[in-house]
Design an enzyme around this catalytic site. Structure first.
Site, PDB file in Angstrom:
ATOM      1  N   GLU A 219      -5.050  -6.146   4.852  1.00  0.00           N
ATOM      2  CA  GLU A 219      -4.620  -5.544   6.124  1.00  0.00           C
ATOM      3  C   GLU A 219      -5.887  -5.228   6.899  1.00  0.00           C
ATOM      4  OE1 GLU A 219      -1.489  -5.098   7.056  1.00  0.00           O
ATOM      5  OE2 GLU A 219      -0.415  -5.512   5.196  1.00  0.00           O
ATOM      6  N   CYS A 253      -5.924   0.676  13.898  1.00  0.00           N
ATOM      7  CA  CYS A 253      -6.096  -0.771  13.743  1.00  0.00           C
ATOM      8  C   CYS A 253      -5.392  -1.550  14.848  1.00  0.00           C
ATOM      9  CB  CYS A 253      -5.577  -1.219  12.383  1.00  0.00           C
ATOM     10  SG  CYS A 253      -3.869  -0.763  12.088  1.00  0.00           S
TER      11      CYS A 253
HETATM   12  P1  NAD Z   1     -14.098  -0.524   5.649  1.00  0.00           P
HETATM   13  O1  NAD Z   1     -13.849  -1.969   5.453  1.00  0.00           O
HETATM   14  O2  NAD Z   1     -15.487  -0.087   5.965  1.00  0.00           O
HETATM   15  O3  NAD Z   1     -13.668   0.315   4.362  1.00  0.00           O
HETATM   16  C1  NAD Z   1     -12.356   0.274   3.811  1.00  0.00           C
HETATM   17  C2  NAD Z   1     -12.389   0.544   2.332  1.00  0.00           C
HETATM   18  O4  NAD Z   1     -13.228  -0.437   1.747  1.00  0.00           O
HETATM   19  C3  NAD Z   1     -12.945   1.904   1.900  1.00  0.00           C
HETATM   20  O5  NAD Z   1     -12.063   2.488   0.953  1.00  0.00           O
HETATM   21  C4  NAD Z   1     -14.265   1.568   1.237  1.00  0.00           C
HETATM   22  O6  NAD Z   1     -14.554   2.385   0.123  1.00  0.00           O
HETATM   23  C5  NAD Z   1     -14.041   0.159   0.757  1.00  0.00           C
HETATM   24  N1  NAD Z   1     -15.286  -0.622   0.648  1.00  0.00           N
HETATM   25  C6  NAD Z   1     -16.427  -0.481   1.353  1.00  0.00           C
HETATM   26  N2  NAD Z   1     -17.349  -1.386   0.945  1.00  0.00           N
HETATM   27  C7  NAD Z   1     -16.766  -2.116  -0.034  1.00  0.00           C
HETATM   28  C8  NAD Z   1     -17.177  -3.212  -0.856  1.00  0.00           C
HETATM   29  N3  NAD Z   1     -18.406  -3.722  -0.754  1.00  0.00           N
HETATM   30  N4  NAD Z   1     -16.287  -3.727  -1.731  1.00  0.00           N
HETATM   31  C9  NAD Z   1     -15.053  -3.214  -1.837  1.00  0.00           C
HETATM   32  N5  NAD Z   1     -14.610  -2.181  -1.089  1.00  0.00           N
HETATM   33  C10 NAD Z   1     -15.442  -1.636  -0.204  1.00  0.00           C
HETATM   34  O7  NAD Z   1     -13.081  -0.074   6.797  1.00  0.00           O
HETATM   35  P2  NAD Z   1     -12.912   1.340   7.470  1.00  0.00           P
HETATM   36  O8  NAD Z   1     -14.126   1.637   8.317  1.00  0.00           O
HETATM   37  O9  NAD Z   1     -12.510   2.349   6.470  1.00  0.00           O
HETATM   38  O10 NAD Z   1     -11.653   1.075   8.428  1.00  0.00           O
HETATM   39  C11 NAD Z   1     -11.774   0.459   9.682  1.00  0.00           C
HETATM   40  C12 NAD Z   1     -11.261  -0.959   9.676  1.00  0.00           C
HETATM   41  O11 NAD Z   1      -9.999  -1.021   9.031  1.00  0.00           O
HETATM   42  C13 NAD Z   1     -11.029  -1.490  11.077  1.00  0.00           C
HETATM   43  O12 NAD Z   1     -11.418  -2.838  11.123  1.00  0.00           O
HETATM   44  C14 NAD Z   1      -9.517  -1.384  11.253  1.00  0.00           C
HETATM   45  O13 NAD Z   1      -8.978  -2.260  12.204  1.00  0.00           O
HETATM   46  C15 NAD Z   1      -9.045  -1.684   9.867  1.00  0.00           C
HETATM   47  N6  NAD Z   1      -7.712  -1.128   9.619  1.00  0.00           N
HETATM   48  C16 NAD Z   1      -6.680  -1.994   9.420  1.00  0.00           C
HETATM   49  C17 NAD Z   1      -5.403  -1.499   9.222  1.00  0.00           C
HETATM   50  C18 NAD Z   1      -4.234  -2.416   9.014  1.00  0.00           C
HETATM   51  O14 NAD Z   1      -3.190  -1.925   8.592  1.00  0.00           O
HETATM   52  N7  NAD Z   1      -4.350  -3.712   9.272  1.00  0.00           N
HETATM   53  C19 NAD Z   1      -5.183  -0.117   9.205  1.00  0.00           C
HETATM   54  C20 NAD Z   1      -6.259   0.723   9.381  1.00  0.00           C
HETATM   55  C21 NAD Z   1      -7.533   0.216   9.606  1.00  0.00           C
END
Ligand code: NAD
Length: 477
Positions: A219, A253
């Site tokens: 997502e 998002c």
């Molecule tokens: P992010 O990708 O920075 O982090 C999300 C999760 O990934 C966190 O729990 C983090 O611990 C984990 N993570 C970080 N580095 C990692 C790695 N190397 N390997 C595995 N996991 C890792 O995203 P964010 O800043 O928390 O959220 C913002 C993004 O999420 C935006 O792009 C937004 O559009 C998207 N988003 C999508 C939805 C949806 O339902 N499609 C909903 C909310 C947010």
């Protein structure tokens, strides 16, 4: 769980859940409903603590918003799944294989739980991005391990406490920690992995999951566009875009990212956006309804996009007062509308995910759609207009995770329709029947007839000429 969950602990949690899943055997509708009800009861009991934690994690997010978005949003998914799963679970009869069907052979599809699902969430909707997919995961009969975002650590801790009070760890568990823990988590042999987050990290998740051939639901985000047709009521469009963009200060998002409007309607759109956005938030710096940007890093990122666009000559229009020192200190910012930035500007290339918006003017809608279609497929697409044939044309000529028409950010609230992205905005869905299917294994079952006519019909080796002719006769267009 502590902030320093280590690989052996993660592996133990997963192994314990997988052993419990194997020992349990079939997971009845009543068991699934009872688990969903326990998550619901947990939210009802802990909603104040969770909203307080979300408020603190953001440095002052409104409890009303957290209650609406994260608590009520999750409850909607959980209750829908609880009330519908008995309809989704039954085996589905399918036409059997000819000619054995004439002798009583039957076939059906059986939906079985996959096992243990890992769910990684984000900070922007720190409860919803874990518990809304969990609704579909539990409805399908699975167990789950949740990994909240480290950027909302108080919410992660509050959720871990709440889950531990209502669930044994072999049924539902929470592990907390940073990107290192998340990276380890995504490398474990779960039976399915759900990741909500950025496209960049989504690629790392898919790579890690590939090592164990773990299926993934991703997502992700992207630059969700708004297309305003010339038949739209421009003030109405401006008001609804302002309302949607103001939610969580654009940290959603499905937040509108880039608005496309006919050049002749640019001025009324900008003044409408200014009027309605500042009407919602007449004061910014001290307004508890304005969600702060979550941390200094994200604040600096958004400000750099706006500054970069200004430095490249783009016009920046303010919806509300210019940012004050107190607003900057509180990370509460008015909406900055960046008009027609160049394609190479930072704000044109990256998801904004904060209180800024791009507006682009077009001379024909098809030109705007052509430009959109050369980019990545977005999570959401919005169309405003009263022209039914144009609306149909837009739906036919674009692809996005979901669509809202004459509004923004609404379709994710559909509990009985799939929520997910396509291409760079993700794959797979949760919510509704599609969410149940996503986390179930659809298993084809064939049951042979008592009588097997193959030998008497010459269908077994040595093949007869008569059978060869029969097969040739079956090769038809
Ligand atoms: P992010 O990708 O920075 O982090 C999300 C999760 O990934 C966190 O729990 C983090 O611990 C984990 N993570 C970080 N580095 C990692 C790695 N190397 N390997 C595995 N996991 C890792 O995203 P964010 O800043 O928390 O959220 C913002 C993004 O999420 C935006 O792009 C937004 O559009 C998207 N988003 C999508 C939805 C949806 O339902 N499609 C909903 C909310 C947010």
């Amino acid at each position: 769980m502590s902030e320093t969950v280590t690989s052996p602990i993660l592996r133990t949690v997963l192994a314990t859940q997988q052993a419990a899943f194997r020992a349990e055997g079939p997971v009845s509708a009543a068991t699934r409903q009872a688990r969903l009800q326990r998550v619901i009861d947990m939210l009802v009991k802990h909603n104040d603590a969770l909203c307080a934690a979300m408020g603190d994690d953001f440095g002052g997010r409104s409890t009303v918003f957290s209650m609406m978005n994260d608590i009520a949003g999750s409850l909607g998914s959980l209750k829908h799944a609880r009330d519908k799963l008995a309809q989704w679970m039954p085996d589905q009869a399918r036409p059997s294989v000819a000619p054995f069907d004439n002798f009583g052979a039957t076939a059906w599809v059986r939906y079985q739980p996959k096992g243990v699902v890992g769910i990684i969430g984000t900070w922007n909707a720190p409860v919803f991005t874990l518990l809304s997919p969990l609704a579909s995961v539990l409805a399908a009969g699975n167990r789950a391990v949740l990994k909240p975002s480290e950027i909302a650590p108080r919410t992660a801790a509050a959720l871990a406490r709440a889950v531990a009070e209502f669930f044994a760890p072999e049924e539902l568990a929470v592990v907390t920690g940073g990107p290192d823990v998340a990276a380890e988590f995504s490398g474990l042999p779960f039976n399915h992995l759900v990741f909500t987050g950025s496209t960049a990290v989504g690629k790392l998740i898919m790579k890690a999951a590939a090592e164990n051939l773990v299926p993934v639901t991703l997502e992700l985000g992207g630059k969700s566009p708004v297309l305003i047709g010339q038949s739209a009521d421009i003030r109405n469009a401006a008001e609804r875009i302002a309302v949607g963009k103001a939610m969580n200060s654009g940290q959603l998002c499905v937040s509108p990212d880039t608005v496309w409007v006919h050049a002749s309607q640019l001025v009324p759109l900008l003044s409408g956006l200014q009027e309605f956005y500042s009407g919602l938030h007449p004061d910014v710096a001290h307004n508890p309804d304005v969600t702060p940007v979550v941390n200094e890093r994200h604040f600096a990122r958004i400000e750099s996009y706006v500054a970069d666009a200004g430095a490249r000559g783009a016009r920046v229009v303010m919806a509300g007062d210019w940012p004050s020192a107190e607003g900057v200190a509180a990370r509460r910012m008015p909406l900055r509308i960046v008009v027609n930035p160049p394609a190479e500007a930072e704000i044109s290339c990256h998801e904004i995910f904060g209180p800024a918006l791009v507006v682009r003017s077009y001379s024909s809608l098809s030109e705007a759609v052509d430009q959109l279609n050369t980019g990545e497929r977005p999570l959401a697409l919005y169309y405003f207009g009263q022209d039914a044939s144009e609306q149909q044309w837009v739906l036919d000529h674009t692809l996005s995770g979901g669509v809202s028409i004459n509004d923004v950010t609404m379709h994710p609230a559909l509990h009985d329709a799939p929520f997910g992205g396509v291409g760079a905005s993700g794959m797979g869905h949760y919510h509704g029947h599609e969410g149940f299917l996503e986390f179930s294994h659809a298993r084809a079952v064939y049951s042979h007839s008592a009588h097997d006519p193959r030998r008497e019909w010459g269908m077994l080796p040595p093949y007869t000429e008569q059978f060869a002719q029969m097969i040739r006769g079956a090769v038809t267009p």
